[in-house]
Scaffold this active site. Sequence first.
Site, PDB file in Angstrom:
ATOM      1  N   HIS A 142      49.171  35.784  27.835  1.00 25.26           N
ATOM      2  CA  HIS A 142      48.811  36.552  29.232  1.00 25.26           C
ATOM      3  C   HIS A 142      50.107  35.955  30.772  1.00 25.26           C
ATOM      4  O   HIS A 142      50.302  36.892  31.587  1.00 25.26           O
ATOM      5  CB  HIS A 142      47.410  36.482  29.775  1.00 25.26           C
ATOM      6  N   CYS A 150      62.246  40.240  35.689  1.00 30.80           N
ATOM      7  CA  CYS A 150      63.202  41.316  36.251  1.00 30.80           C
ATOM      8  C   CYS A 150      62.782  43.014  35.912  1.00 30.80           C
ATOM      9  O   CYS A 150      63.003  42.824  35.161  1.00 30.80           O
ATOM     10  CB  CYS A 150      65.279  41.812  36.476  1.00 30.80           C
ATOM     11  N   THR A 211      35.878  31.412  28.547  1.00 28.25           N
ATOM     12  CA  THR A 211      36.442  32.771  28.428  1.00 28.25           C
ATOM     13  C   THR A 211      35.131  33.487  28.552  1.00 28.25           C
ATOM     14  O   THR A 211      33.922  33.975  27.400  1.00 28.25           O
ATOM     15  CB  THR A 211      37.223  33.521  27.207  1.00 28.25           C
ATOM     16  N   ASN A 236      31.009  27.661  27.159  1.00 26.19           N
ATOM     17  CA  ASN A 236      30.274  28.391  28.162  1.00 26.19           C
ATOM     18  C   ASN A 236      28.935  28.449  29.106  1.00 26.19           C
ATOM     19  O   ASN A 236      28.535  28.528  27.902  1.00 26.19           O
ATOM     20  CB  ASN A 236      31.345  30.340  28.082  1.00 26.19           C
ATOM     21  N   GLU A 238      27.375  30.715  30.398  1.00 24.77           N
ATOM     22  CA  GLU A 238      26.419  31.809  29.676  1.00 24.77           C
ATOM     23  C   GLU A 238      26.699  32.757  28.434  1.00 24.77           C
ATOM     24  O   GLU A 238      27.705  32.058  28.126  1.00 24.77           O
ATOM     25  CB  GLU A 238      27.344  33.057  30.987  1.00 24.77           C
TER      26      GLU A 238
HETATM   27  P1  OAD Z   1      36.905  35.923  32.896  1.00 26.32           P
HETATM   28  O1  OAD Z   1      37.203  35.430  34.407  1.00 26.32           O
HETATM   29  O2  OAD Z   1      36.346  36.988  32.843  1.00 26.32           O
HETATM   30  O3  OAD Z   1      35.273  35.024  32.682  1.00 26.32           O
HETATM   31  C1  OAD Z   1      34.876  33.550  32.695  1.00 26.32           C
HETATM   32  C2  OAD Z   1      34.312  32.575  32.079  1.00 26.32           C
HETATM   33  O4  OAD Z   1      34.114  31.284  31.595  1.00 26.32           O
HETATM   34  C3  OAD Z   1      33.346  33.453  31.981  1.00 26.32           C
HETATM   35  O5  OAD Z   1      32.622  34.112  31.089  1.00 26.32           O
HETATM   36  C4  OAD Z   1      32.050  32.136  32.900  1.00 26.32           C
HETATM   37  O6  OAD Z   1      30.872  32.054  32.975  1.00 26.32           O
HETATM   38  C5  OAD Z   1      32.900  31.138  31.994  1.00 26.32           C
HETATM   39  N1  OAD Z   1      32.778  29.935  33.102  1.00 26.32           N
HETATM   40  C6  OAD Z   1      32.394  29.808  34.174  1.00 26.32           C
HETATM   41  N2  OAD Z   1      32.120  28.438  35.475  1.00 26.32           N
HETATM   42  C7  OAD Z   1      32.252  27.849  33.513  1.00 26.32           C
HETATM   43  C8  OAD Z   1      33.273  26.076  32.999  1.00 26.32           C
HETATM   44  N3  OAD Z   1      33.026  25.275  34.155  1.00 26.32           N
HETATM   45  N4  OAD Z   1      33.198  25.693  32.365  1.00 26.32           N
HETATM   46  C9  OAD Z   1      33.321  27.132  30.900  1.00 26.32           C
HETATM   47  N5  OAD Z   1      32.994  28.110  30.950  1.00 26.32           N
HETATM   48  C10 OAD Z   1      32.874  28.699  32.886  1.00 26.32           C
HETATM   49  O7  OAD Z   1      37.850  35.485  32.396  1.00 26.32           O
HETATM   50  P2  OAD Z   1      38.727  35.116  31.167  1.00 26.32           P
HETATM   51  O8  OAD Z   1      37.974  35.340  29.617  1.00 26.32           O
HETATM   52  O9  OAD Z   1      39.659  34.375  30.984  1.00 26.32           O
HETATM   53  O10 OAD Z   1      44.126  38.840  32.096  1.00 26.32           O
HETATM   54  O11 OAD Z   1      39.331  37.382  31.032  1.00 26.32           O
HETATM   55  C11 OAD Z   1      40.353  37.447  31.101  1.00 26.32           C
HETATM   56  C12 OAD Z   1      41.485  38.085  31.142  1.00 26.32           C
HETATM   57  O12 OAD Z   1      40.806  38.856  32.289  1.00 26.32           O
HETATM   58  C13 OAD Z   1      42.150  37.201  32.044  1.00 26.32           C
HETATM   59  O13 OAD Z   1      43.535  36.668  31.116  1.00 26.32           O
HETATM   60  C14 OAD Z   1      42.485  37.796  32.799  1.00 26.32           C
HETATM   61  C15 OAD Z   1      41.788  38.962  32.934  1.00 26.32           C
HETATM   62  O14 OAD Z   1      42.063  39.799  33.982  1.00 26.32           O
HETATM   63  C16 OAD Z   1      44.649  39.443  32.711  1.00 26.32           C
HETATM   64  O15 OAD Z   1      44.893  39.266  33.738  1.00 26.32           O
HETATM   65  C17 OAD Z   1      45.623  40.299  32.185  1.00 26.32           C
END
Ligand code: OAD
Length: 261
Positions: A142, A150, A211, A236, A238
Amino acid sequence: MKEEYSFWCRGSPNVEAFREQDMSEIQMVKDALATAKRVAALTGAGISAESGVPTFRGGGGTAVWKGMRFDQISSSEMVKADLPAVWEWFDYRRGVLRECEPNPAHFAIAKWQEQFESLALVTQNIDGLHRAAGSRDVIEVHGNIHRSRCISCGALYQMDRDTVPHNPDVCGCGSKVRPDVVLFGEMLPEGAYEKGAEAAASCDVFFTIGTSALVYPAAMLPEIAKRSGALLVEVNPEETPLTAICDASLRGKAGEILPSL
Ligand code: OAD
């Protein structure tokens, strides 16, 4: 107006300790790692939560910034409609990141490089914390928040971590620059997904860490790994849509679980 900037779910749901069930799953993962040659990992916002980087989803919340959902302000439409607002949001996040350092989860993964014949690290995070922890060849699907691009000629600019707000604002060719990150509605950087898919298809153990596994195509990678016969491990606090196909689901914080492996 501080409240405008409070973007929401801090993302670390309450997990007091590993469940008993996790202990046997942790042992199973340890055994697999003892003989694994090729390991791959997909990381998301949750791995940086313990560094103080807010997540987008989790704990029942969704990030909102100045009254806008994060996926609205982080979209290709918004770059066209209101580039200064997009920069304001990303500069805000770069400001948050100035205070953040890698945590034990980032360091544990960096150590895996020396431990296995091959380690492929694919991250959806744009925060650069894996590299700061010593990981090399990080596949940033990402993009990176410390780089700008630019909008006309595609020239790239590396921004200093402490340069907030961003600089430069205008490219040498006279056009505006934008964050070099993948926004909603945009394609991944060329080759990034393919590299991740190749690693997922050929690894012995695949980790999906921090994630929500809701954003595609990155969320395809664990599915590819599973179909290709890898042991699929989720870290995770959750459940996620991937939980049902995981061989082990380690419920807790990445910064505690990964070093324990
Ligand atoms: P999310 O914010 O969707 O998910 C975060 C995950 O991390 C959740 O499932 C939480 O339960 C988990 N979590 C929280 N604390 C944690 C910890 N201490 N250890 C392990 N897990 C934990 O984030 P992403 O899945 O990365 O994209 O989101 C995917 C994409 O959505 C991002 O890259 C971004 C966003 O829009 C873009 O910006 C294109």
